[in-house]
Design a protein around this motif. Structure first.
Motif: not given
Length: 314
Positions: A234-242
């Motif tokens: 449920d994070g924003d896109r900048s916190e996905q697939h890091m």
């Protein structure tokens, strides 16, 4: 996907095509069965449905020797939904439930509960008290209650090797063979859990890590260092697939005893992850766990690990 735990809550507009299983890992074999179920439902103008169990039956009957689960309940249902299933009935598995005869189970759940016009199963299906129900019994019950039985033959690996199975995937995860695991799952293996406070050693060394709770869901692979991904649920896109370098083990350099999953997010600073739910995906094992003679040697190796993970993950 509509998800139910109790038959009294089930609300359906018409018939269903049902399949049944534990679906631990939702590997390619499971995905094949789900695809057949969805196709059969579409051909019959019906909804596709899955009957599954929570907890896993082995945890109820043989808790002392039950295998570690590849996926927690939430990930399992999300993966089933992603496959395209319309309805999931999650039966709370108890010793009392296990006493239902094969006939009672079929009548209560398939016929009355889900209004099944067809049931999709493998040839080795077992159900009902003492696993007395098999394919022949289901076909007899299908004729009695008016549903079709659709048999899915064993779906083996493309190279003609061992059939897809959760036990095979578990062995590969246990050995840290994540590239092979990804082939069997069709995606990287994942662990989901809350980020908790650790010893803060990584931060002191210049590699702050997200330390996952001991109660995280998903089978933890063999000790070692991995390239992988970390996503905030449920994070924003900048916190996905890091991109991340992931350590699994007891930190032998510091004589640790607790086995942990710790992820260093590559090329990201200022992340505040404590208390957040994250998903960690394991792409490739870089090396086994090693006890270093000095902090300098450890830091040098950690820099090499990060460089290698960055290269692998692109």
């Amino acid at each position: 996907m509509l998800t139910y735990e109790h038959l009294t809550d089930v609300r359906l507009d018409g018939p269903t095509v049902v399949t049944i299983g534990n679906f631990d890992g939702v590997h390619k074999g499971h995905q094949f069965v789900l695809e057949k179920t969805i196709a059969a439902a579409a051909a019959r103008d019906a909804q596709s449905a899955v009957v599954t169990f929570d907890p896993h039956p082995a945890l109820v009957h043989r808790p002392e020797c039950a295998p570690p689960l590849l996926t927690g309940r939430r990930d399992r249902l999300e993966l089933i939904e992603t496959a395209g299933i319309d309805v999931a009935l999650v039966i709370p598995y108890t010793l009392e439930f296990a006493q239902l005869t094969a006939r009672d189970f079929v009548e209560r759940y398939f016929v009355r509960g889900l209004n099944a016009c067809a049931v999709v199963i493998g040839r080795d299906v077992r159900f009902g008290k003492d696993n007395a129900g098999d394919l022949d019994a289901l076909e007899v019950l299908g004729r009695e209650f008016g549903f079709e039985v659709i048999v899915v033959d064993d779906f083996g690996a493309p190279d003609g090797g061992e059939r897809w199975s959760s036990s095979v995937v578990r062995q590969l995860v246990f050995s840290g063979e994540m590239l092979a695991v990804t082939t069997l799952l069709g995606r990287p293996h994942r662990v989901r859990g809350e980020v908790v406070h650790g010893d803060a050693r990584g931060r002191e060394l210049g590699f702050p890590t997200a330390n996952m709770s001991q109660s995280s869901d998903g089978m933890v692979p063999a000790d070692g260092v991995y390239a992988g991904w970390l996503s905030v649920v449920d994070g924003d896109r900048s916190e996905q697939h890091m991109p991340a370098a992931i350590s699994v083990g007891t930190n032998p350099t510091f004589d640790g005893e607790e086995r942990r999953v710790e992820s260093f997010v590559i090329d990201r600073k200022g992340l505040e992850l404590y208390g957040k739910e994250v998903i960690v995906e394991f792409v490739q094992r870089l090396r086994p766990t090693v006890k270093f003679d000095s902090l300098d040697a450890l830091i040098d190796q950690m820099n090499l690990d990060v460089d290698k993970a960055r290269l692998i993950l692109g």
